[in-house]
Design an enzyme around this catalytic site. Structure first.
Site, PDB file in Angstrom:
ATOM      1  N   GLU A 182       0.707  -1.131  -0.051  1.00 50.93           N
ATOM      2  CA  GLU A 182      -0.104   0.042   0.148  1.00 50.93           C
ATOM      3  C   GLU A 182       0.855   1.158  -0.069  1.00 50.93           C
ATOM      4  O   GLU A 182       0.612   2.188   0.781  1.00 50.93           O
ATOM      5  CB  GLU A 182      -0.873  -0.023   1.025  1.00 50.93           C
ATOM      6  CG  GLU A 182      -2.150  -1.225   1.055  1.00 50.93           C
ATOM      7  CD  GLU A 182      -3.326  -1.087   2.162  1.00 50.93           C
ATOM      8  OE1 GLU A 182      -2.902  -0.162   3.180  1.00 50.93           O
ATOM      9  OE2 GLU A 182      -4.177  -1.608   2.293  1.00 50.93           O
ATOM     10  N   GLU A 301      -5.719  -8.401   0.092  1.00 53.63           N
ATOM     11  CA  GLU A 301      -6.401  -8.066   1.351  1.00 53.63           C
ATOM     12  C   GLU A 301      -8.064  -7.869   1.077  1.00 53.63           C
ATOM     13  O   GLU A 301      -8.107  -6.871   0.342  1.00 53.63           O
ATOM     14  CB  GLU A 301      -5.848  -6.778   1.925  1.00 53.63           C
ATOM     15  CG  GLU A 301      -4.500  -6.908   2.750  1.00 53.63           C
ATOM     16  CD  GLU A 301      -3.759  -5.769   3.433  1.00 53.63           C
ATOM     17  OE1 GLU A 301      -4.788  -4.941   3.907  1.00 53.63           O
ATOM     18  OE2 GLU A 301      -2.873  -5.481   3.510  1.00 53.63           O
TER      19      GLU A 301
END
Ligand code: AHR
Length: 518
Positions: A182, A301
């Site tokens: 991320e 995720e």
């Protein structure tokens, strides 16, 4: 529409099933999970020396049993936001020599009692493949090469010999590596622009590949589809890294917002849209680069996460640096389990492009498994759809187009009340159907002709999650309040599968040849 014996209204729905409606083979890696050094996922989650069920390595046996029952195929490790400040070498060698460090991502202390050697040992016991996430936040190409050398180089080099001295004679053979986590997010330690990240990801990927060409490498996509740079980030990163990587990652968390249950139950509509957006972006970069290569998505995720509650509790001005604090230990409801079931349906439906997926996370932290230190381990509601889908989804994924009424949502407009997918295992002849009724007041009478599979089929097993109380949860005091129960009325009669799907329910049905002992 008719009235059921319970006084609820009922509608009829159907879909066609055909062995030729193949999307792609079921990828076992769809049933991945995620262990981050965060909260109590590792410490008092998978690892707790002194627990009554702990083995010689300090791993909780009750948790290992549940992980195996969950049917997890692959585990992403060691983060998450944690990895962007992590020094992997802190976690190797004699435990007494390992430093305690600050974890800036979750404002806690990392004792490094568990490092990569311990985790690889745990993964072997759990029978899962490891997907290793590299720190490209505070670190770069050299450290990525170093941890790769430690993990995968056979012998003679300094780091391979160090691994052997630490007890792992043979290389671990980790095949999948995430190129950071991320890094589009301003909260990420070492946050980068797409240009900065794309260049670093491409350089790291090329260097790793020159060490081991067969590696499967995942570039970071956006941290969520609500990021202002969603798809622009993917396009810019892939312009630089397309030829060097195999996957682009996707992350998505869902929750009911302001009590809007109708939209929450339709979360898979958003996941479908997310996948289409990333696939079309990646394909358009590939086309522009005149590449014949096709990237897949690593949805590494995904889950239900009561994120707004977590965000509201931030900025408390705490000056504490706790070890393994209780962080985001969300307690999952029946409705959450139905949504998790439908997200798995969406992932399977996209098996032609989503070939890796990790539910985040595995234990305690937004997890299907919960534990108490020194105490019990139990299954949350969301455990059931994952475990049953992982066990029953075999062979090839079949496309299913339900004919059913729609219902209105504030977020996605009119949405089909049913979501479904099926799998067919040509070797065993078995067919599995996964279906969600997301209507809040109407039951469904489902009819599915199943004569196109050659042999006469019968119901081998069927499971439903539904409850009069959509907010029922499992707790340490009442761990089996919500379980998957047999869908009693599911049957095949005269070549037609019939089942009643209660309002807000997830159902899985396995069919096998009538004459078969299955
Ligand atoms: O899974 C919890 C966190 O969610 C992860 O650390 C991060 O990658 C994501 O934002």
């Amino acid at each position: 529409m008719t009235r059921s014996s319970f006084g609820r209204s009922v509608f009829a729905a159907s879909f066609r099933l055909d062995p030729s409606f193949v999307i792609a083979p079921v990828s076992r890696r769809t049933f991945g999970s995620f262990v981050e050094h965060m909260g109590r996922c590792v410490y008092t989650g998978i690892y707790e020396p002194g627990h009554p069920t702990a083995d010689v390595d300090g791993f909780r046996g009750d948790v290992l049993d549940l992980v195996r029952e969950l049917g997890v195929s692959l585990v992403r490790y060691p983060g998450g936001n944690f990895v962007s400040g992590y020094r992997w070498e802190d976690g190797i060698g004699p435990a007494a020599d390992r430093p305690v460090r600050r974890d800036l991502a979750w404002r806690s202390l990392e004792t490094n009692e568990v490092g990569v050697d311990e985790f690889m040992r745990w993964a072997g016991k759990a029978g899962v493949e490891v997907m290793y996430a590299l720190n490209l936040g505070t670190r770069g190409v050299q450290e990525a090469l170093d941890v790769h050398e430690y993990l995968n180089h056979p012998d003679r080099t300094r780091l391979a010999e160090l691994r052997r001295a630490n007890g792992a004679e043979k290389p671990y053979g980790v095949r999948m590596f995430c190129l950071g986590n991320e890094l589009d997010g301003p909260w990420q330690t070492g946050h980068k622009t797409a240009q900065e990240y794309g260049r670093l990801a491409a350089q790291t990927a090329r260097a790793l590949r020159s060490a081991e060409p067969e590696l499967e490498l995942v570039a970071c996509g956006s941290s969520s589809s609500s990021m202002p740079t969603f798809v622009a980030w993917e396009a810019e990163v892939l312009e630089m890294a397309y030829d060097a990587v195999d996957y682009i990652s996707a992350h998505a968390y869902y929750e009911p917002v302001d009590g809007d249950m109708a939209s929450f139950l339709a979360s898979s509509v958003d996941m479908d849209h997310f996948v289409h957006s990333v696939v079309s972006t990646a394909d358009s970069v590939g086309a522009r680069l005149k590449s014949t290569k096709r990237l897949n998505i690593s949805f590494d995720e995904w889950n239900v996460w009561y994120l707004r509650e977590f965000q509201a509790r931030q900025d408390t001005g705490s000056t504490e640096w706790p070890v393994a604090p209780r962080v985001i230990e969300d307690c999952y409801t029946v409705a959450d389990a139905v949504v998790v079931g439908s997200l798995l349906i969406s992932l399977l439906r996209h098996s032609d492009r989503v070939t890796v997926a990790c539910q985040a996370q595995l234990v305690n932290v937004i997890a299907p498994i919960r534990t108490e230190p020194g105490g019990a381990a139990w299954r949350q509601t969301i455990f059931y759809p994952f475990a049953i889908t992982s066990r029953l989804a075999r062979g090839e994924v079949l496309r299913v187009e339900p004919r059913c009424p729609t219902y209105d949502t504030a977020r996605y407009g009119a949405v089909p009340a049913l979501d479904a997918v099926a799998t067919h295992d040509a070797d065993t002849g078995e067919v599995s159907v996964f279906v969600v009724n997301r209507h809040q007041s109407q039951s469904v009478t489902l009819t599915v002709p199943v004569t196109s599979f050659g042999a006469a089929l019968r119901v081998a097993e069927s499971w439903t999650i539904a409850d009069d109380d959509l907010f029922a949860v499992n707790t340490s005091d009442y761990p089996d309040r919500v379980v998957a129960r047999p869908a009693d009325d599911a049957e095949v009669d005269d070549g037609v599968l019939r089942a009643t799907l209660p309002p807000v329910s997830w159902t899985a049905i396995r069919l096998c040849a009538s004459r078969q002992d299955c």
